[in-house]
Design a protein around this motif. Structure first.
Motif, short mmCIF file in Angstrom:
data_model
loop_
_atom_site.label_atom_id
_atom_site.label_comp_id
_atom_site.label_asym_id
_atom_site.label_seq_id
_atom_site.Cartn_x
_atom_site.Cartn_y
_atom_site.Cartn_z
N HIS A 101 -3.43 0.86 13.47
CA HIS A 101 -4.17 0.05 12.69
C HIS A 101 -4.76 1.14 12.25
CE1 HIS A 101 -6.24 -2.61 11.19
NE2 HIS A 101 -6.70 -1.81 11.18
N ARG A 102 -4.85 2.42 12.42
CA ARG A 102 -5.34 3.00 11.49
C ARG A 102 -4.44 3.63 10.28
NH1 ARG A 102 -9.12 5.49 14.65
NH2 ARG A 102 -7.22 7.18 15.14
N ARG A 103 -3.09 3.94 11.06
CA ARG A 103 -2.25 4.07 10.40
C ARG A 103 -1.55 3.05 9.43
NH1 ARG A 103 1.76 7.26 14.67
NH2 ARG A 103 2.43 8.06 12.32
N ILE A 104 -1.82 1.86 9.85
CA ILE A 104 -0.72 0.82 9.04
C ILE A 104 -1.54 0.60 7.93
CG2 ILE A 104 -0.77 -2.03 9.33
CD1 ILE A 104 0.30 -1.55 12.54
N SER A 105 -2.86 0.34 8.50
CA SER A 105 -4.02 0.23 7.26
C SER A 105 -4.06 1.94 5.81
CB SER A 105 -5.63 0.39 7.39
OG SER A 105 -5.70 1.44 8.23
N LEU A 106 -3.74 2.76 6.63
CA LEU A 106 -3.29 3.98 5.24
C LEU A 106 -2.07 3.96 5.01
CD1 LEU A 106 -5.05 6.52 7.21
CD2 LEU A 106 -5.63 5.31 5.21
N ARG A 107 -0.65 2.65 5.29
CA ARG A 107 0.89 2.47 4.98
C ARG A 107 1.28 3.80 5.42
NH1 ARG A 107 0.51 -1.81 1.11
NH2 ARG A 107 -1.42 -2.50 0.94
#
Length: 178
Positions: free
Chosen positions: A159-165
């Protein structure tokens, strides 16, 4: 709907990943000990009771309580589906903070209070008090703290990686680890 022996297993049912793990553990404990399962959802008005009373636009308490009841039913459905937990159970909607509501519900010496500890970073610990710590410090009965699933931290990382693109390789998600 109380069982003959009066044993109770109490667990929170907020719908969080930690509470869902705790609900499954609590149902297993209730089954193992022939106990009744009490699933508790604590609720307060947005901003707390004092903020709600001082607000220009009061939200009707009956509406807030009904919404809490619907969240509890949704959490039970998410945890157990249509079949339920497989043990006698009751859902309780309690006005108050989660820790206090759980401790006050599990008020008998032979109760078992089951709480999920969840993944908590520094910022989250600073902003939100730990329900599990409160229960461990204040409960008058045994407390079983259920650790988070290893999948929870992996999900948070994705989730963190997706939100930080940030780039995400789907093969990382299916990587088998010993």
């Amino acid at each position: 709907m109380s069982n003959a022996k009066g044993r109770r297993v109490v667990a929170g049912g907020s719908g969080s990943l930690g509470s869902l793990a705790a609900l499954h553990q609590a149902a297993d404990e209730a089954r193992r000990t022939d106990a009744e399962l009490l699933v508790v959802l604590a609720w307060e008005p947005p901003g707390g009771d004092l903020a709600n009373r001082r607000s220009i636009c009061l939200v009707p308490m009956a509406s807030l309580r009904r919404d809490a009841g619907q969240r509890l039913l949704a959490a039970l459905d998410t945890a157990f589906g249509d079949t339920g937990p497989g043990v006698p159970y009751q859902g309780l909607v309690v006005w108050g903070t989660p820790g206090r509501a759980l401790v006050e519900t599990a008020d008998q010496g032979d109760d078992l209070l089951v709480v999920g500890v969840g993944c908590r970073g520094r910022l989250r610990r600073a902003l939100f008090p730990s329900v599990a710590r409160y229960c461990l410090a204040h409960a008058a009965c045994p407390v079983l703290a259920v650790p988070p699933s290893p999948l929870e931290s992996e999900l948070a990382s994705v989730h963190r990686r997706i939100s930080l693109r940030m780039p995400l390789d789907a093969r990382e998600l299916t990587d088998s680890r010993p």
